[in-house]
Motif scaffolding. Structure first.
Motif, PDB file in Angstrom:
ATOM      1  N   ASN A  82     -27.983  66.317  42.301  1.00  0.00           N
ATOM      2  CA  ASN A  82     -26.852  65.963  43.162  1.00  0.00           C
ATOM      3  C   ASN A  82     -25.634  65.493  42.372  1.00  0.00           C
ATOM      4  OD1 ASN A  82     -28.227  66.447  45.686  1.00  0.00           O
ATOM      5  ND2 ASN A  82     -29.425  64.604  45.254  1.00  0.00           N
ATOM      6  N   GLY A  83     -25.543  65.925  41.112  1.00  0.00           N
ATOM      7  CA  GLY A  83     -24.371  65.618  40.314  1.00  0.00           C
ATOM      8  C   GLY A  83     -24.406  64.226  39.699  1.00  0.00           C
ATOM      9  N   MET A  84     -23.298  63.877  38.995  1.00  0.00           N
ATOM     10  CA  MET A  84     -23.210  62.596  38.300  1.00  0.00           C
ATOM     11  C   MET A  84     -23.240  61.404  39.242  1.00  0.00           C
ATOM     12  SD  MET A  84     -23.199  62.871  35.053  1.00  0.00           S
ATOM     13  CE  MET A  84     -22.568  61.262  34.604  1.00  0.00           C
ATOM     14  N   SER A  85     -22.917  61.645  40.509  1.00  0.00           N
ATOM     15  CA  SER A  85     -22.951  60.538  41.479  1.00  0.00           C
ATOM     16  C   SER A  85     -24.360  59.962  41.620  1.00  0.00           C
ATOM     17  CB  SER A  85     -22.440  61.005  42.835  1.00  0.00           C
ATOM     18  OG  SER A  85     -23.238  62.057  43.348  1.00  0.00           O
ATOM     19  N   THR A  86     -25.376  60.722  41.198  1.00  0.00           N
ATOM     20  CA  THR A  86     -26.757  60.240  41.237  1.00  0.00           C
ATOM     21  C   THR A  86     -26.884  58.921  40.486  1.00  0.00           C
ATOM     22  OG1 THR A  86     -27.585  62.513  41.298  1.00  0.00           O
ATOM     23  CG2 THR A  86     -29.167  60.804  40.679  1.00  0.00           C
ATOM     24  N   ILE A  87     -26.268  58.846  39.312  1.00  0.00           N
ATOM     25  CA  ILE A  87     -26.345  57.627  38.492  1.00  0.00           C
ATOM     26  C   ILE A  87     -25.628  56.472  39.185  1.00  0.00           C
ATOM     27  CG2 ILE A  87     -25.714  56.596  36.283  1.00  0.00           C
ATOM     28  CD1 ILE A  87     -25.880  59.358  35.046  1.00  0.00           C
ATOM     29  N   ILE A  88     -24.414  56.743  39.679  1.00  0.00           N
ATOM     30  CA  ILE A  88     -23.617  55.688  40.310  1.00  0.00           C
ATOM     31  C   ILE A  88     -24.327  55.135  41.540  1.00  0.00           C
ATOM     32  CG2 ILE A  88     -21.384  55.130  41.329  1.00  0.00           C
ATOM     33  CD1 ILE A  88     -21.319  55.903  38.340  1.00  0.00           C
ATOM     34  N   LEU A  89     -24.854  56.030  42.370  1.00  0.00           N
ATOM     35  CA  LEU A  89     -25.527  55.592  43.596  1.00  0.00           C
ATOM     36  C   LEU A  89     -26.790  54.800  43.284  1.00  0.00           C
ATOM     37  CD1 LEU A  89     -25.105  58.840  45.745  1.00  0.00           C
ATOM     38  CD2 LEU A  89     -23.872  56.674  46.000  1.00  0.00           C
TER      39      LEU A  89
END
Length: 305
Positions: A82-89
Protein backbone atom coordinates in the motif's frame (compact mmCIF):
# COMPACT_ATOMS: atom_id res chain seq x y z
CA UNK A 1 15.90 11.52 -25.57
CA UNK A 2 19.19 9.65 -26.09
CA UNK A 3 19.13 10.79 -29.71
CA UNK A 4 19.90 14.27 -28.45
CA UNK A 5 23.23 13.11 -26.99
CA UNK A 6 26.43 14.17 -28.69
CA UNK A 7 28.41 10.93 -28.33
CA UNK A 8 31.77 12.45 -29.28
CA UNK A 9 31.35 15.22 -26.72
CA UNK A 10 30.31 12.65 -24.10
CA UNK A 11 33.37 10.44 -24.69
CA UNK A 12 35.85 13.31 -24.60
CA UNK A 13 34.38 14.78 -21.40
CA UNK A 14 33.77 11.56 -19.42
CA UNK A 15 37.53 11.11 -19.18
CA UNK A 16 37.59 14.18 -16.89
CA UNK A 17 35.22 12.65 -14.30
CA UNK A 18 37.84 10.94 -12.06
CA UNK A 19 39.74 14.22 -11.68
CA UNK A 20 36.80 16.60 -11.37
CA UNK A 21 35.69 17.36 -7.83
CA UNK A 22 32.00 17.88 -7.09
CA UNK A 23 32.67 19.95 -3.99
CA UNK A 24 31.66 23.59 -4.34
CA UNK A 25 30.11 23.07 -7.77
CA UNK A 26 26.52 23.25 -8.91
CA UNK A 27 24.98 20.43 -10.93
CA UNK A 28 25.25 22.60 -14.02
CA UNK A 29 28.94 23.37 -13.44
CA UNK A 30 30.01 19.82 -12.61
CA UNK A 31 28.06 17.86 -15.19
CA UNK A 32 28.80 20.33 -17.97
CA UNK A 33 32.47 19.56 -17.34
CA UNK A 34 32.16 15.77 -17.26
CA UNK A 35 29.38 15.25 -19.81
CA UNK A 36 29.77 18.26 -22.07
CA UNK A 37 27.88 21.57 -22.06
CA UNK A 38 25.72 20.69 -25.07
CA UNK A 39 24.81 17.30 -23.62
CA UNK A 40 23.98 18.86 -20.27
CA UNK A 41 21.67 21.48 -21.79
CA UNK A 42 19.97 19.08 -24.21
CA UNK A 43 19.53 16.02 -21.98
CA UNK A 44 20.98 15.87 -18.49
CA UNK A 45 19.54 19.17 -17.24
CA UNK A 46 16.06 17.71 -17.83
CA UNK A 47 17.02 14.39 -16.22
CA UNK A 48 18.32 15.99 -13.03
CA UNK A 49 15.39 18.43 -12.85
CA UNK A 50 13.00 15.48 -13.16
CA UNK A 51 14.86 13.65 -10.40
CA UNK A 52 14.71 16.64 -8.04
CA UNK A 53 11.33 18.01 -9.19
CA UNK A 54 12.88 21.46 -9.47
CA UNK A 55 15.30 23.33 -11.70
CA UNK A 56 18.55 21.47 -11.05
CA UNK A 57 20.90 24.09 -12.47
CA UNK A 58 22.10 25.60 -9.16
CA UNK A 59 21.62 22.52 -6.97
CA UNK A 60 24.81 21.36 -5.16
CA UNK A 61 26.35 18.54 -7.23
CA UNK A 62 27.62 16.59 -4.22
CA UNK A 63 24.08 16.20 -2.87
CA UNK A 64 23.26 13.82 -5.74
CA UNK A 65 24.36 10.19 -6.05
CA UNK A 66 26.10 10.09 -2.70
CA UNK A 67 28.22 7.05 -1.97
CA UNK A 68 26.78 5.04 0.89
CA UNK A 69 28.11 2.14 2.86
CA UNK A 70 26.37 -1.07 1.79
CA UNK A 71 24.10 -2.56 4.46
CA UNK A 72 23.86 -6.21 3.50
CA UNK A 73 21.31 -6.99 6.22
CA UNK A 74 18.69 -5.06 4.25
CA UNK A 75 17.32 -5.89 0.79
CA UNK A 76 18.37 -3.51 -1.99
CA UNK A 77 14.84 -3.29 -3.39
CA UNK A 78 11.42 -3.90 -1.91
CA UNK A 79 7.85 -2.66 -2.28
CA UNK A 80 5.07 -1.96 0.16
CA UNK A 81 1.70 -3.27 -0.94
CA UNK A 82 0.00 0.00 0.00
CA UNK A 83 2.92 2.33 -0.64
CA UNK A 84 5.14 4.34 1.73
CA UNK A 85 2.10 5.40 3.73
CA UNK A 86 2.27 1.90 5.27
CA UNK A 87 5.17 3.03 7.46
CA UNK A 88 3.54 6.32 8.47
CA UNK A 89 0.22 4.69 9.35
CA UNK A 90 1.96 2.00 11.40
CA UNK A 91 3.94 4.59 13.36
CA UNK A 92 0.85 6.77 13.81
CA UNK A 93 -0.96 3.97 15.68
CA UNK A 94 1.15 4.63 18.78
CA UNK A 95 1.25 8.41 18.58
CA UNK A 96 -1.11 11.10 19.79
CA UNK A 97 -1.62 13.10 16.61
CA UNK A 98 -3.51 16.37 16.58
CA UNK A 99 -4.69 17.11 13.05
CA UNK A 100 -5.71 20.50 11.73
CA UNK A 101 -3.62 22.41 14.29
CA UNK A 102 -2.07 25.20 12.22
CA UNK A 103 0.67 26.81 14.29
CA UNK A 104 0.43 30.60 14.28
CA UNK A 105 2.95 31.42 17.01
CA UNK A 106 5.66 29.77 19.09
CA UNK A 107 7.19 31.10 22.30
CA UNK A 108 9.18 29.76 25.24
CA UNK A 109 7.73 29.46 28.75
CA UNK A 110 10.16 28.10 31.26
CA UNK A 111 11.69 24.96 29.75
CA UNK A 112 8.73 24.37 27.43
CA UNK A 113 7.73 25.60 24.02
CA UNK A 114 4.18 26.87 23.63
CA UNK A 115 2.57 26.40 20.22
CA UNK A 116 -0.52 28.47 19.53
CA UNK A 117 -3.06 28.10 16.74
CA UNK A 118 -5.55 30.44 15.11
CA UNK A 119 -5.59 34.16 14.49
CA UNK A 120 -6.55 34.85 18.10
CA UNK A 121 -4.06 32.26 19.46
CA UNK A 122 -6.80 30.65 21.57
CA UNK A 123 -5.63 27.03 21.17
CA UNK A 124 -2.28 26.06 22.62
CA UNK A 125 -0.04 23.03 23.09
CA UNK A 126 2.95 22.80 25.43
CA UNK A 127 5.98 20.69 24.47
CA UNK A 128 9.42 20.15 25.94
CA UNK A 129 10.85 19.21 22.56
CA UNK A 130 10.13 20.40 19.02
CA UNK A 131 10.94 18.49 15.85
CA UNK A 132 10.25 20.28 12.58
CA UNK A 133 9.80 17.88 9.66
CA UNK A 134 8.84 20.42 7.03
CA UNK A 135 10.66 22.54 4.42
CA UNK A 136 12.57 25.49 5.92
CA UNK A 137 10.50 27.98 3.94
CA UNK A 138 7.46 26.87 5.99
CA UNK A 139 9.00 27.49 9.40
CA UNK A 140 11.57 30.28 9.03
CA UNK A 141 9.07 32.98 10.03
CA UNK A 142 7.12 31.04 12.66
CA UNK A 143 10.26 30.51 14.80
CA UNK A 144 11.69 34.02 14.34
CA UNK A 145 10.47 35.28 17.73
CA UNK A 146 11.70 32.31 19.75
CA UNK A 147 14.83 31.37 17.75
CA UNK A 148 15.84 34.42 15.66
CA UNK A 149 19.35 33.10 14.85
CA UNK A 150 18.01 29.79 13.53
CA UNK A 151 15.31 31.63 11.62
CA UNK A 152 17.93 33.71 9.78
CA UNK A 153 19.90 30.58 8.87
CA UNK A 154 16.79 28.80 7.57
CA UNK A 155 15.90 31.82 5.44
CA UNK A 156 18.96 31.06 3.31
CA UNK A 157 17.22 27.91 2.10
CA UNK A 158 14.64 28.80 -0.50
CA UNK A 159 11.50 26.90 -1.40
CA UNK A 160 9.83 25.81 -4.62
CA UNK A 161 6.57 24.04 -5.34
CA UNK A 162 5.89 21.04 -7.52
CA UNK A 163 2.30 20.66 -8.70
CA UNK A 164 1.45 16.97 -8.89
CA UNK A 165 -1.54 15.64 -10.79
CA UNK A 166 -2.40 11.94 -10.56
CA UNK A 167 -4.82 9.95 -12.70
CA UNK A 168 -6.08 6.36 -12.77
CA UNK A 169 -7.27 4.74 -15.98
CA UNK A 170 -8.40 1.33 -17.10
CA UNK A 171 -5.63 -0.86 -18.51
CA UNK A 172 -7.69 -1.34 -21.64
CA UNK A 173 -7.84 2.42 -22.28
CA UNK A 174 -4.11 3.11 -22.53
CA UNK A 175 -1.72 1.70 -25.08
CA UNK A 176 1.40 3.08 -23.38
CA UNK A 177 3.72 0.18 -22.54
CA UNK A 178 4.57 -0.53 -18.91
CA UNK A 179 7.25 1.83 -17.63
CA UNK A 180 8.75 3.30 -14.49
CA UNK A 181 8.40 6.86 -15.72
CA UNK A 182 9.26 9.48 -18.32
CA UNK A 183 11.10 12.81 -18.40
CA UNK A 184 9.65 16.04 -19.75
CA UNK A 185 11.92 17.64 -22.35
CA UNK A 186 10.83 21.22 -23.04
CA UNK A 187 7.47 20.47 -21.42
CA UNK A 188 5.42 22.11 -18.67
CA UNK A 189 6.11 19.10 -16.43
CA UNK A 190 9.33 17.71 -14.96
CA UNK A 191 8.37 14.06 -15.11
CA UNK A 192 5.72 11.35 -15.33
CA UNK A 193 5.85 8.67 -12.65
CA UNK A 194 4.11 5.40 -13.41
CA UNK A 195 2.80 3.16 -10.67
CA UNK A 196 3.41 0.09 -12.86
CA UNK A 197 6.41 -1.16 -10.84
CA UNK A 198 4.36 -0.95 -7.62
CA UNK A 199 1.09 -2.29 -9.00
CA UNK A 200 1.16 -5.53 -7.04
CA UNK A 201 -2.52 -6.27 -6.49
CA UNK A 202 -4.42 -4.04 -8.92
CA UNK A 203 -4.79 -5.79 -12.27
CA UNK A 204 -7.47 -3.75 -14.00
CA UNK A 205 -6.16 -0.19 -13.88
CA UNK A 206 -2.99 1.87 -14.16
CA UNK A 207 -1.99 5.06 -12.37
CA UNK A 208 0.30 7.91 -13.39
CA UNK A 209 1.54 11.04 -11.62
CA UNK A 210 2.60 14.14 -13.56
CA UNK A 211 4.93 16.50 -11.66
CA UNK A 212 4.27 19.94 -13.16
CA UNK A 213 6.49 22.99 -12.93
CA UNK A 214 4.93 25.63 -10.65
CA UNK A 215 2.76 28.56 -11.66
CA UNK A 216 2.53 27.71 -15.35
CA UNK A 217 -0.81 25.99 -15.88
CA UNK A 218 -4.26 26.04 -14.34
CA UNK A 219 -5.80 22.82 -13.06
CA UNK A 220 -7.79 22.37 -16.26
CA UNK A 221 -4.74 23.09 -18.42
CA UNK A 222 -2.77 20.45 -16.53
CA UNK A 223 -5.58 17.94 -17.04
CA UNK A 224 -5.75 18.78 -20.74
CA UNK A 225 -1.98 18.29 -21.02
CA UNK A 226 -2.24 14.86 -19.42
CA UNK A 227 -5.06 13.82 -21.74
CA UNK A 228 -3.01 14.91 -24.76
CA UNK A 229 0.20 13.20 -23.64
CA UNK A 230 -1.58 9.99 -22.66
CA UNK A 231 -3.90 10.07 -25.68
CA UNK A 232 -6.98 9.79 -23.48
CA UNK A 233 -10.44 11.30 -23.43
CA UNK A 234 -11.82 12.90 -20.27
CA UNK A 235 -14.37 10.14 -19.65
CA UNK A 236 -11.62 7.50 -19.67
CA UNK A 237 -10.10 8.91 -16.47
CA UNK A 238 -11.48 6.93 -13.53
CA UNK A 239 -9.96 9.07 -10.75
CA UNK A 240 -7.84 12.19 -10.51
CA UNK A 241 -6.09 13.91 -7.63
CA UNK A 242 -4.00 17.08 -7.29
CA UNK A 243 -1.45 18.08 -4.68
CA UNK A 244 1.12 20.86 -4.25
CA UNK A 245 4.33 19.97 -2.41
CA UNK A 246 7.04 22.38 -1.33
CA UNK A 247 10.66 21.33 -1.76
CA UNK A 248 13.66 23.16 -0.29
CA UNK A 249 16.05 24.95 -2.61
CA UNK A 250 19.47 23.99 -1.30
CA UNK A 251 22.16 26.67 -1.69
CA UNK A 252 25.74 25.88 -2.66
CA UNK A 253 27.00 26.73 0.85
CA UNK A 254 24.57 24.28 2.49
CA UNK A 255 27.35 22.49 4.44
CA UNK A 256 28.30 25.72 6.17
CA UNK A 257 24.64 26.46 6.93
CA UNK A 258 24.02 22.95 8.28
CA UNK A 259 27.05 23.28 10.57
CA UNK A 260 25.86 26.66 11.85
CA UNK A 261 22.38 25.24 12.49
CA UNK A 262 23.96 22.33 14.39
CA UNK A 263 26.11 24.69 16.47
CA UNK A 264 23.20 26.95 17.42
CA UNK A 265 20.88 23.98 18.09
CA UNK A 266 23.39 22.05 20.19
CA UNK A 267 21.92 23.13 23.54
CA UNK A 268 18.36 23.61 22.30
CA UNK A 269 15.41 21.25 22.81
CA UNK A 270 14.44 21.44 19.16
CA UNK A 271 15.65 20.12 15.84
CA UNK A 272 14.97 20.15 12.11
CA UNK A 273 14.86 17.04 9.95
CA UNK A 274 14.31 16.56 6.24
CA UNK A 275 16.04 16.32 2.89
CA UNK A 276 18.14 19.47 3.09
CA UNK A 277 20.82 18.36 5.56
CA UNK A 278 22.64 15.12 4.74
CA UNK A 279 21.14 14.27 1.35
CA UNK A 280 17.90 14.02 -0.60
CA UNK A 281 17.11 10.28 -0.33
CA UNK A 282 14.75 8.66 2.17
CA UNK A 283 17.77 6.93 3.72
CA UNK A 284 19.45 10.30 4.25
CA UNK A 285 16.34 11.65 5.96
CA UNK A 286 16.14 8.61 8.25
CA UNK A 287 19.80 8.94 9.21
CA UNK A 288 19.29 12.61 10.00
CA UNK A 289 16.26 11.82 12.17
CA UNK A 290 18.15 9.07 14.01
CA UNK A 291 21.15 11.33 14.65
CA UNK A 292 18.98 14.15 16.00
CA UNK A 293 16.91 11.79 18.14
CA UNK A 294 20.12 10.58 19.79
CA UNK A 295 21.22 14.18 20.35
CA UNK A 296 17.98 15.16 22.07
CA UNK A 297 17.89 11.90 24.04
CA UNK A 298 21.35 12.39 25.54
CA UNK A 299 20.31 11.27 29.02
CA UNK A 300 17.52 8.86 28.09
CA UNK A 301 14.83 11.53 28.32
CA UNK A 302 12.59 9.72 25.83
CA UNK A 303 12.74 6.25 27.36
CA UNK A 304 9.27 6.58 28.90
CA UNK A 305 7.58 7.91 25.76
Amino acid sequence: MLRKLNVLELITHLAKMPWTNKSGKTISEYYSKVLGKKNYDAVFNHMFSALLSQNAKNFPAEMLFKKRKAQKEFPKKFNFKNGMSTIILQLARDLNIKKGFEVSRIFKQGNEYILESGKDHTNAIAAKFLVFATPPSNIKDIISSVEPQLSELLKQFGGTDVESFAIRVSKTDTVIPEMAGAIGIEQEFYSIISMDPYNITEQKSRSFVFHFKPNLLSSQQKFDTILKVMNLSQDQVLDKYEKITTFPIIPLNYKELVKQIADVSADRQLTFIGNYFDGTSIEDCIQRAKKEFNRLDQSGRFQNL
